[in-house]
Scaffold this active site. Structure first.
Site, mmCIF file in Angstrom:
data_model
loop_
_atom_site.group_PDB
_atom_site.id
_atom_site.type_symbol
_atom_site.label_atom_id
_atom_site.label_comp_id
_atom_site.label_asym_id
_atom_site.label_seq_id
_atom_site.Cartn_x
_atom_site.Cartn_y
_atom_site.Cartn_z
ATOM 1 N N ASP A 28 11.538 -5.195 94.013
ATOM 2 C CA ASP A 28 12.221 -4.304 95.125
ATOM 3 C C ASP A 28 13.491 -3.996 94.530
ATOM 4 O O ASP A 28 13.817 -4.672 93.790
ATOM 5 C CB ASP A 28 11.954 -4.958 96.359
ATOM 6 N N SER A 29 14.322 -3.204 95.696
ATOM 7 C CA SER A 29 15.687 -3.376 95.301
ATOM 8 C C SER A 29 16.440 -4.612 95.811
ATOM 9 O O SER A 29 17.322 -4.913 95.160
ATOM 10 C CB SER A 29 16.220 -2.262 96.145
ATOM 11 N N TYR A 60 18.221 1.658 97.345
ATOM 12 C CA TYR A 60 17.255 2.727 96.520
ATOM 13 C C TYR A 60 16.901 3.932 97.331
ATOM 14 O O TYR A 60 16.991 5.261 97.023
ATOM 15 C CB TYR A 60 15.868 2.488 96.289
ATOM 16 N N GLY A 61 17.149 3.794 98.531
ATOM 17 C CA GLY A 61 16.764 4.986 99.569
ATOM 18 C C GLY A 61 17.485 6.064 99.673
ATOM 19 O O GLY A 61 17.198 7.108 100.117
ATOM 20 N N CYS A 91 8.197 -1.859 97.084
ATOM 21 C CA CYS A 91 9.117 -0.895 97.480
ATOM 22 C C CYS A 91 8.579 0.408 97.678
ATOM 23 O O CYS A 91 7.951 0.857 96.699
ATOM 24 C CB CYS A 91 10.154 -0.750 96.132
ATOM 25 N N ASN A 92 8.618 1.043 98.849
ATOM 26 C CA ASN A 92 8.206 2.259 99.158
ATOM 27 C C ASN A 92 8.764 3.372 98.486
ATOM 28 O O ASN A 92 8.019 4.306 98.301
ATOM 29 C CB ASN A 92 8.336 2.429 100.582
ATOM 30 N N THR A 93 10.125 3.259 98.390
ATOM 31 C CA THR A 93 10.938 4.234 97.676
ATOM 32 C C THR A 93 10.233 4.451 96.227
ATOM 33 O O THR A 93 10.042 5.557 95.827
ATOM 34 C CB THR A 93 12.375 4.196 97.707
ATOM 35 N N GLU A 168 20.388 -6.436 104.437
ATOM 36 C CA GLU A 168 20.891 -7.161 102.932
ATOM 37 C C GLU A 168 22.070 -7.704 103.257
ATOM 38 O O GLU A 168 22.322 -8.481 102.655
ATOM 39 C CB GLU A 168 21.313 -6.331 102.050
ATOM 40 N N CYS A 200 9.125 0.862 104.747
ATOM 41 C CA CYS A 200 10.155 0.250 103.536
ATOM 42 C C CYS A 200 9.914 -1.432 103.877
ATOM 43 O O CYS A 200 9.722 -1.719 104.942
ATOM 44 C CB CYS A 200 11.562 0.431 104.256
ATOM 45 N N THR A 201 9.807 -2.013 102.785
ATOM 46 C CA THR A 201 9.334 -3.219 102.668
ATOM 47 C C THR A 201 10.668 -4.212 103.247
ATOM 48 O O THR A 201 10.310 -5.589 103.832
ATOM 49 C CB THR A 201 9.147 -3.862 101.212
ATOM 50 N N HIS A 202 11.879 -3.732 103.437
ATOM 51 C CA HIS A 202 12.618 -4.510 104.353
ATOM 52 C C HIS A 202 12.360 -4.560 105.645
ATOM 53 O O HIS A 202 13.056 -5.541 106.430
ATOM 54 C CB HIS A 202 14.252 -3.784 104.021
HETATM 55 N N1 DGL Z 1 12.474 -2.032 100.164
HETATM 56 C C1 DGL Z 1 12.606 -0.794 99.608
HETATM 57 C C2 DGL Z 1 11.667 0.281 100.079
HETATM 58 O O1 DGL Z 1 10.528 -0.119 100.560
HETATM 59 C C3 DGL Z 1 13.965 -0.090 99.104
HETATM 60 C C4 DGL Z 1 15.004 -0.005 100.184
HETATM 61 C C5 DGL Z 1 16.337 0.644 99.644
HETATM 62 O O2 DGL Z 1 16.787 -0.163 98.850
HETATM 63 O O3 DGL Z 1 16.718 1.729 100.121
HETATM 64 O O4 DGL Z 1 11.999 1.529 100.336
#
Ligand code: DGL
Length: 288
Positions: A28-29, A60-61, A91-93, A168, A200-202
């Site tokens: 992931d990011s 990443y988003g 990571c979804n992105t 974060e 988003c996994t966050h």
């Molecule tokens: N957790 C990631 C996702 O699911 C990346 C989020 C990010 O870095 O913007 O998209």
């Protein structure tokens, strides 16, 4: 060069002689992928895992597709060098913008979170909201996946640029986070959604905040749960499920190991030992 690991010798031996004992690579990011890691611990406790967080380059988003693709290639190249038997894009992105391309480029099973999340969502509801990074929302990846499975379902997506930096920075319980969450959820609540996908996994880290703002009948879908179900099925299918004891999880980041370790402890329940990895042009040039 990336730093060497005490596990390397063991992993080389495993991947050649007993491939089922090789680790699963997940990335992931940042700390978002820990929501997937926790599911791996719950559902597949015998698996060894290498976790990579691209913390030097998050979020990443707000990145372009070309950047996400390049980062994803670099990370999978590195994970392959660590002899992983499978990769989970936690990571979804990356799953939205790079999965299809890298699946054709790498000779290793690669799982993304979006299809498992979409499948779970259509089993729950008919009016589905998706909160995601701006890049994932703009890609329409969830909308397409959901409508392909169930064309009668309605989908609304909201890009939430402020969530990942807040998570974060460990500002989950900051009143500002609740204020921002209220604004992101407003259009979805107005559409009377019955289901909300953590796109988003966050975002599962924000569940208490989101739950306090949503009507109680709205079901929350965490694709992390479902990608690990898919991972278990894939391991069974390929005869790659580990039946031995796992190695300790290995953590690596591109940014500050100490910061990741300090932030990760609350999600993991233990303080992870974290390595720093720097990608060089060599890692990329091996692929192209
Ligand atoms: N957790 C990631 C996702 O699911 C990346 C989020 C990010 O870095 O913007 O998209």
């Amino acid at each position: 060069m990336y730093s060497s690991s005490i596990f390397e010798t063991n992993l080389d031996t495993f991947s050649e002689q007993e491939p089922q004992r090789a680790p699963i690579g997940i990335f992931d990011s940042g700390v978002g992928g820990l929501t997937v890691l926790r599911q791996l611990y719950r559902q597949l406790p015998n698996e060894s895992i290498i976790y990579f967080g691209d913390t030097a380059r998050l979020p990443y988003g707000i990145r372009s597709q070309a950047e996400i693709l390049q980062f994803t290639r670099e990370i999978i190249t590195w994970l392959q060098q660590q002899q992983v038997k499978m990769v989970i894009m936690a990571c979804n992105t990356s799953s939205a913008l790079a999965l299809e391309t890298v699946r054709q480029e790498f000779n290793i099973p690669i799982l993304g979170v979006i299809l498992p999340g979409a499948k779970a969502a259509v089993q729950q509801g008919k009016r589905i909201g998706v909160i995601a990074t701006p890049a994932t929302a703009k890609s329409n990846a969830y909308k397409h996946a959901i409508i392909e499975i169930a064309p009668e379902v309605q989908v609304w997506q909201v890009g939430c640029p402020e969530f990942v930096p807040l998570i974060e920075q460990n500002r989950i319980h900051d009143p500002y986070t609740a204020e921002i969450a209220r604004a992101y959820l407003k259009p979805l609540i107005e559409q009377e959604i019955d289901t909300l996908v953590h796109g988003c996994t966050h975002y599962p880290h924000l569940t208490p905040v989101l739950r306090s703002l949503l009507p109680s009948h709205v079901q929350l879908i965490d694709p992390a749960v479902h990608v690990v179900v898919a991972c278990a099925q894939e391991l069974d299918l390929l005869g790659l499920k580990n039946t031995h004891l796992p190695l300790p999880t290995r953590f690596a980041v591109s940014g500050c190991p100490k910061q990741f370790s300090q932030s990760g402890v609350q999600w993991l329940g233990y303080t992870p030992m974290v390595e720093e990895v720097c990608f060089t042009d060599t890692a990329i040039s091996q692929l192209h």
